[in-house]
Design a protein around this motif. Sequence first.
Motif, short mmCIF file in Angstrom:
data_model
loop_
_atom_site.label_atom_id
_atom_site.label_comp_id
_atom_site.label_asym_id
_atom_site.label_seq_id
_atom_site.Cartn_x
_atom_site.Cartn_y
_atom_site.Cartn_z
N LYS A 1 64.13 -47.88 111.24
CA LYS A 1 63.50 -48.38 112.47
C LYS A 1 64.23 -47.86 113.70
O LYS A 1 63.62 -47.42 114.67
CB LYS A 1 63.53 -49.92 112.51
CG LYS A 1 62.47 -50.62 111.70
CD LYS A 1 62.56 -52.12 112.03
CE LYS A 1 61.67 -52.97 111.18
NZ LYS A 1 61.78 -54.39 111.55
N VAL B 1 62.71 -45.45 116.69
CA VAL B 1 62.72 -45.85 118.10
C VAL B 1 63.47 -44.81 118.94
O VAL B 1 63.01 -44.42 120.02
CB VAL B 1 63.37 -47.25 118.28
CG1 VAL B 1 63.63 -47.55 119.75
CG2 VAL B 1 62.47 -48.33 117.67
N TYR C 1 57.65 -50.37 117.67
CA TYR C 1 58.58 -51.49 117.64
C TYR C 1 59.04 -51.85 119.05
O TYR C 1 59.24 -50.99 119.89
CB TYR C 1 59.81 -51.14 116.79
CG TYR C 1 59.50 -50.92 115.33
CD1 TYR C 1 59.13 -51.99 114.51
CD2 TYR C 1 59.59 -49.65 114.77
CE1 TYR C 1 58.85 -51.79 113.18
CE2 TYR C 1 59.31 -49.44 113.43
CZ TYR C 1 58.94 -50.51 112.64
OH TYR C 1 58.64 -50.31 111.32
N GLU C 2 59.22 -53.14 119.25
CA GLU C 2 59.75 -53.65 120.51
C GLU C 2 61.17 -54.16 120.28
O GLU C 2 61.44 -54.85 119.29
CB GLU C 2 58.86 -54.79 121.01
CG GLU C 2 59.27 -55.34 122.37
CD GLU C 2 58.33 -56.45 122.86
OE1 GLU C 2 58.61 -57.00 123.94
OE2 GLU C 2 57.35 -56.77 122.15
N GLU C 3 62.08 -53.81 121.18
CA GLU C 3 63.46 -54.28 121.07
C GLU C 3 63.60 -55.60 121.82
O GLU C 3 63.24 -55.70 122.99
CB GLU C 3 64.42 -53.25 121.66
CG GLU C 3 64.44 -51.94 120.91
CD GLU C 3 65.47 -50.96 121.49
OE1 GLU C 3 66.67 -51.21 121.32
OE2 GLU C 3 65.04 -49.97 122.10
N LEU D 1 64.20 -55.59 116.20
CA LEU D 1 63.17 -54.55 116.39
C LEU D 1 61.94 -55.04 115.66
O LEU D 1 61.98 -55.21 114.43
CB LEU D 1 63.63 -53.21 115.82
CG LEU D 1 64.56 -52.34 116.65
CD1 LEU D 1 64.93 -51.07 115.88
CD2 LEU D 1 63.92 -51.96 117.98
N THR D 2 60.85 -55.25 116.37
CA THR D 2 59.69 -55.87 115.74
C THR D 2 58.38 -55.36 116.30
O THR D 2 58.31 -54.92 117.45
CB THR D 2 59.76 -57.40 115.89
OG1 THR D 2 58.65 -58.01 115.21
CG2 THR D 2 59.72 -57.82 117.36
N GLU D 3 57.34 -55.44 115.48
CA GLU D 3 55.99 -55.17 115.95
C GLU D 3 55.22 -56.48 116.15
O GLU D 3 54.06 -56.47 116.55
CB GLU D 3 55.25 -54.24 114.96
CG GLU D 3 54.65 -54.89 113.74
CD GLU D 3 55.68 -55.34 112.69
OE1 GLU D 3 55.24 -55.87 111.65
OE2 GLU D 3 56.90 -55.20 112.92
N SER E 1 58.93 -62.85 115.01
CA SER E 1 60.39 -62.69 115.11
C SER E 1 61.03 -63.88 115.81
O SER E 1 62.05 -64.41 115.36
CB SER E 1 60.74 -61.40 115.86
OG SER E 1 60.23 -60.29 115.18
N ASP F 1 63.19 -58.19 110.54
CA ASP F 1 63.09 -57.79 111.94
C ASP F 1 64.46 -57.73 112.63
O ASP F 1 64.57 -57.13 113.70
CB ASP F 1 62.21 -58.79 112.72
CG ASP F 1 60.76 -58.76 112.27
OD1 ASP F 1 60.34 -57.72 111.71
OD2 ASP F 1 60.05 -59.76 112.46
#
Length: 245
Positions: A30, A34, A82-84, A102-104, A109, A229
């Motif tokens: 991941k 990113v 993915y969003e931090e 780090l998640t979608e 999360s 996550d």
Amino acid sequence: MSGHSKWHNIQAKKGKTDAKRGKIFTKIGKEIAVAAKMGGSNPDTNGKLRDVIAKAKANNMPLDTVTRAIKKGAGEMEGVNYEEIVYEGYAPGGVAVIVNVLTENKNRSAGNVRHAFSKYGGNMGSTGCVSFMFQNKGQMIVEKDAMDEEELMMLALDAGAEDFEAEDEVYVITTTPEDFGTVRETLENNGVEFLEADLKMVPDTYSSVDEETAVKIQKMLDALEDDDDVQDVFHNAEFPEGFEE
């Protein structure tokens, strides 16, 4: 930080890492994706990607897995965005905890992290509630038999390292985030291999806890680290000497 051994934490974590290698590879994958998305797929021009690839190498991640993650991040293969996110809070005993995610799926999360805190006697806090107690640092861990202590120390300090410490079984090299890549590459080019090489949130001071509290904290940390996550968990607990994490 009297009595606190960085190597104690790393050693315990390494045992868990060996047992959960597949999950570790997924998490590093991941990070690679990113980094490639943000700065491009060429590690020669993307310092962050170079650093994460070094982390992958330190964890013995297969090259084809690394390549696949780069391609996903660069859009050459189908991947996930993915969003931090950083969560902060307190474990039992008032111990400060930072959780990097780090998640979608932000809602999933947030719910999972909050559940881990509350289930084991901790409390989620607001952004900034504990991060002021930590500093972002580069940290490299090298086995003692890898190189002569004085030679390694001079090499690291000449390359721009901030600090060099000899622990029981390892050397711990600390850098600023900006100098991490340069120092790591200099050591790599001189044949140094790392047990661990990564950017970390290092606490300014540690909080001593008793055995009972340490057990509760460790259960919470394990629950967080088991979450797919969650990338990293940092804390300022100083566990009792001899405590088995």
